[in-house]
Motif scaffolding. Structure first.
Motif, PDB file in Angstrom:
ATOM      1  N   ASN A 210       0.822  -1.208   0.000  1.00 19.95           N
ATOM      2  CA  ASN A 210       0.000   0.000   0.000  1.00 19.95           C
ATOM      3  C   ASN A 210       0.857   1.259   0.000  1.00 19.95           C
ATOM      4  OD1 ASN A 210      -3.202  -0.048   0.476  1.00 19.95           O
ATOM      5  ND2 ASN A 210      -2.313  -1.951   1.253  1.00 19.95           N
ATOM      6  N   GLU A 211       1.888   1.290   0.850  1.00 16.76           N
ATOM      7  CA  GLU A 211       2.753   2.469   0.927  1.00 16.76           C
ATOM      8  C   GLU A 211       3.546   2.668  -0.363  1.00 16.76           C
ATOM      9  OE1 GLU A 211       3.136   4.924   3.288  1.00 16.76           O
ATOM     10  OE2 GLU A 211       1.275   4.050   3.999  1.00 16.76           O
ATOM     11  N   ARG A 212       4.005   1.570  -0.958  1.00 17.26           N
ATOM     12  CA  ARG A 212       4.768   1.687  -2.200  1.00 17.26           C
ATOM     13  C   ARG A 212       3.881   2.203  -3.341  1.00 17.26           C
ATOM     14  NH1 ARG A 212       7.796  -3.314  -4.035  1.00 17.26           N
ATOM     15  NH2 ARG A 212       8.894  -1.751  -5.282  1.00 17.26           N
ATOM     16  N   ILE A 213       2.652   1.709  -3.386  1.00 22.48           N
ATOM     17  CA  ILE A 213       1.732   2.177  -4.425  1.00 22.48           C
ATOM     18  C   ILE A 213       1.343   3.633  -4.175  1.00 22.48           C
ATOM     19  CG2 ILE A 213      -0.587   1.897  -5.373  1.00 22.48           C
ATOM     20  CD1 ILE A 213       1.456  -0.149  -6.395  1.00 22.48           C
ATOM     21  N   ASN A 214       1.114   4.006  -2.902  1.00 23.78           N
ATOM     22  CA  ASN A 214       0.804   5.402  -2.589  1.00 23.78           C
ATOM     23  C   ASN A 214       1.946   6.325  -2.995  1.00 23.78           C
ATOM     24  OD1 ASN A 214      -1.739   4.935  -1.559  1.00 23.78           O
ATOM     25  ND2 ASN A 214      -1.054   4.769   0.551  1.00 23.78           N
ATOM     26  N   TYR A 215       3.169   5.872  -2.770  1.00 21.95           N
ATOM     27  CA  TYR A 215       4.326   6.678  -3.166  1.00 21.95           C
ATOM     28  C   TYR A 215       4.353   6.844  -4.685  1.00 21.95           C
ATOM     29  CZ  TYR A 215       9.069   8.364  -3.732  1.00 21.95           C
ATOM     30  OH  TYR A 215      10.164   9.122  -4.077  1.00 21.95           O
ATOM     31  N   TRP A 237      10.146  -1.253  -9.074  1.00 27.83           N
ATOM     32  CA  TRP A 237       9.634  -2.405  -9.816  1.00 27.83           C
ATOM     33  C   TRP A 237      10.469  -2.592 -11.077  1.00 27.83           C
ATOM     34  CZ3 TRP A 237       5.929  -0.071  -6.750  1.00 27.83           C
ATOM     35  CH2 TRP A 237       5.069  -0.934  -6.053  1.00 27.83           C
ATOM     36  N   SER A 238      11.004  -3.780 -11.280  1.00 27.86           N
ATOM     37  CA  SER A 238      11.777  -4.048 -12.490  1.00 27.86           C
ATOM     38  C   SER A 238      10.874  -4.354 -13.675  1.00 27.86           C
ATOM     39  CB  SER A 238      12.736  -5.223 -12.256  1.00 27.86           C
ATOM     40  OG  SER A 238      12.011  -6.373 -11.834  1.00 27.86           O
ATOM     41  N   ASN A 239       9.634  -4.768 -13.397  1.00 22.89           N
ATOM     42  CA  ASN A 239       8.696  -5.139 -14.453  1.00 22.89           C
ATOM     43  C   ASN A 239       7.474  -4.220 -14.403  1.00 22.89           C
ATOM     44  OD1 ASN A 239       6.557  -6.418 -15.909  1.00 22.89           O
ATOM     45  ND2 ASN A 239       7.693  -8.344 -15.826  1.00 22.89           N
ATOM     46  N   PRO A 240       7.258  -3.373 -15.429  1.00 20.37           N
ATOM     47  CA  PRO A 240       6.111  -2.459 -15.398  1.00 20.37           C
ATOM     48  C   PRO A 240       4.770  -3.171 -15.378  1.00 20.37           C
ATOM     49  CG  PRO A 240       7.268  -2.332 -17.510  1.00 20.37           C
ATOM     50  CD  PRO A 240       8.121  -3.160 -16.600  1.00 20.37           C
ATOM     51  N   ARG A 245      -0.152  -4.251 -12.373  1.00 22.54           N
ATOM     52  CA  ARG A 245      -1.045  -5.233 -11.747  1.00 22.54           C
ATOM     53  C   ARG A 245      -1.212  -4.925 -10.255  1.00 22.54           C
ATOM     54  NH1 ARG A 245       0.821 -11.350 -11.986  1.00 22.54           N
ATOM     55  NH2 ARG A 245       2.279 -10.525 -10.443  1.00 22.54           N
ATOM     56  N   ASN A 246      -0.119  -4.610  -9.569  1.00 25.42           N
ATOM     57  CA  ASN A 246      -0.209  -4.265  -8.148  1.00 25.42           C
ATOM     58  C   ASN A 246      -0.923  -2.939  -7.940  1.00 25.42           C
ATOM     59  OD1 ASN A 246       1.218  -6.273  -6.322  1.00 25.42           O
ATOM     60  ND2 ASN A 246       2.773  -5.999  -7.900  1.00 25.42           N
ATOM     61  N   PHE A 247      -0.704  -2.000  -8.859  1.00 23.40           N
ATOM     62  CA  PHE A 247      -1.381  -0.708  -8.756  1.00 23.40           C
ATOM     63  C   PHE A 247      -2.895  -0.906  -8.853  1.00 23.40           C
ATOM     64  CE2 PHE A 247      -2.850   3.477  -9.788  1.00 23.40           C
ATOM     65  CZ  PHE A 247      -1.942   4.335  -9.175  1.00 23.40           C
ATOM     66  N   ARG A 248      -3.323  -1.712  -9.811  1.00 24.44           N
ATOM     67  CA  ARG A 248      -4.756  -1.983  -9.967  1.00 24.44           C
ATOM     68  C   ARG A 248      -5.302  -2.739  -8.747  1.00 24.44           C
ATOM     69  NH1 ARG A 248      -8.222  -2.169 -14.364  1.00 24.44           N
ATOM     70  NH2 ARG A 248      -6.495  -1.792 -15.806  1.00 24.44           N
ATOM     71  N   LYS A 249      -4.490  -3.628  -8.183  1.00 26.56           N
ATOM     72  CA  LYS A 249      -4.917  -4.381  -7.001  1.00 26.56           C
ATOM     73  C   LYS A 249      -5.231  -3.448  -5.835  1.00 26.56           C
ATOM     74  CE  LYS A 249      -3.167  -7.748  -3.618  1.00 26.56           C
ATOM     75  NZ  LYS A 249      -1.997  -8.605  -3.245  1.00 26.56           N
TER      76      LYS A 249
END
Length: 266
Positions: A210-215, A237-240, A245-249
């Motif tokens: 959550n914190e990484r996506i918020n950043y 993230w090495s793979n966009p 996918r994590n951002f959408r999650k």
């Protein structure tokens, strides 16, 4: 040095709009502070379970990552609602939100909103190319908004938990995991999970994500033209594809749609 203690604006936006859709309800959770004033018409706001009615000329003020439900009501005479607002993300020299432990009033009366409203009007007339003037006026606005905040009577987290959460925020642009937390702090895996479940309602891994996506969301809002590939690389993230996918999650939408929606209203 004195200047080392000055906060940094990672993201700052001032805007205004109007609408005629009486009772329109807007829902979202976004990673920046919002101060929004209805100078014609009024708001009703639900923020993380708290409800308030904002009078015409008043405002609501909420911190980042707050689940929001906002009802918009037009002025009965004009049939219009007119709104001015600011968004901002602020950090101290350690990369931490200096208002982290401050309590914000959900609703502010018209009597205290006049000076902030005047500064916002001035910001709307400043070219974004004049970065110094824009930033100086924005910092003046923050000093006025800071006066509305009150220190929490006690920390919302145990002291050791605060250290854990601050460490995650400081490293949110890196590829950190729960295993890194376990190496950094002297807790067993079960104790670490118990602390996060009690304080944050989620596992250490979920909190870190959550914190990484918020950043990353903050980076995209401050640089709307940045590509998904670039923001993924900058945020660990090495793979966009995995980043998207994590951002959408976490947010429920793609990175591109998130930026477009977040910047369209509030």
């Amino acid at each position: 040095m004195f200047f080392d203690s000055l906060p940094v604006l990672r993201y700052a936006q001032a805007a205004e709009f109007s609408l005629t859709d009486n009772g329109f309800c807007h829902q979202k959770t976004i990673p920046f502070y919002i101060f929004a004033q209805a100078f014609e018409g009024h708001y009703e706001v639900e923020a993380d379970g708290e409800f308030a009615v904002c009078q015409e000329g008043g405002a609501f003020f909420v911190p980042p990552d707050t689940p929001l439900k906002i009802w918009h009501y037009v002025n009965k005479t004009s049939g219009v609602m007119r709104i001015r607002f600011v968004h901002f993300i602020i950090e101290n020299s350690r990369g931490i939100d200096p208002f982290f432990q401050q309590k914000l009033p959900l609703s502010l009366p018209p009597s205290v909103c006049r000076e902030p409203a005047e500064i916002i009007r001035r910001l709307l007339g400043v070219s974004r190319q004049d970065k110094f003037l824009y930033a100086s006026d924005f910092m003046l606005l923050l000093s006025r908004l800071r006066a509305f905040m009150t220190p929490r009577e006690k920390s919302i987290y145990p002291e050791i938990m605060e250290k854990l959460l601050v460490w995650v925020k400081q490293h949110a642009a890196e590829k950190i995991t729960a295993a890194d937390l376990e190496k950094k702090f002297p807790f067993s895996r079960s104790k670490m999970f118990a602390l996060f479940r009690a304080a944050a309602g989620m596992s250490p891994g979920d909190y870190i994500l959550n914190e990484r996506i918020n950043y990353a969301a903050g980076v995209m809002l401050s640089e709307p033209e940045i590509s998904v590939k670039e923001v993924a690389a900058r945020c660990g993230w090495s793979n966009p594809y995995h980043f998207s996918r994590n951002f959408r999650k976490i947010t429920g939408v793609s990175p591109g749609k998130y930026v477009k929606t977040a910047m369209s209203m509030y």
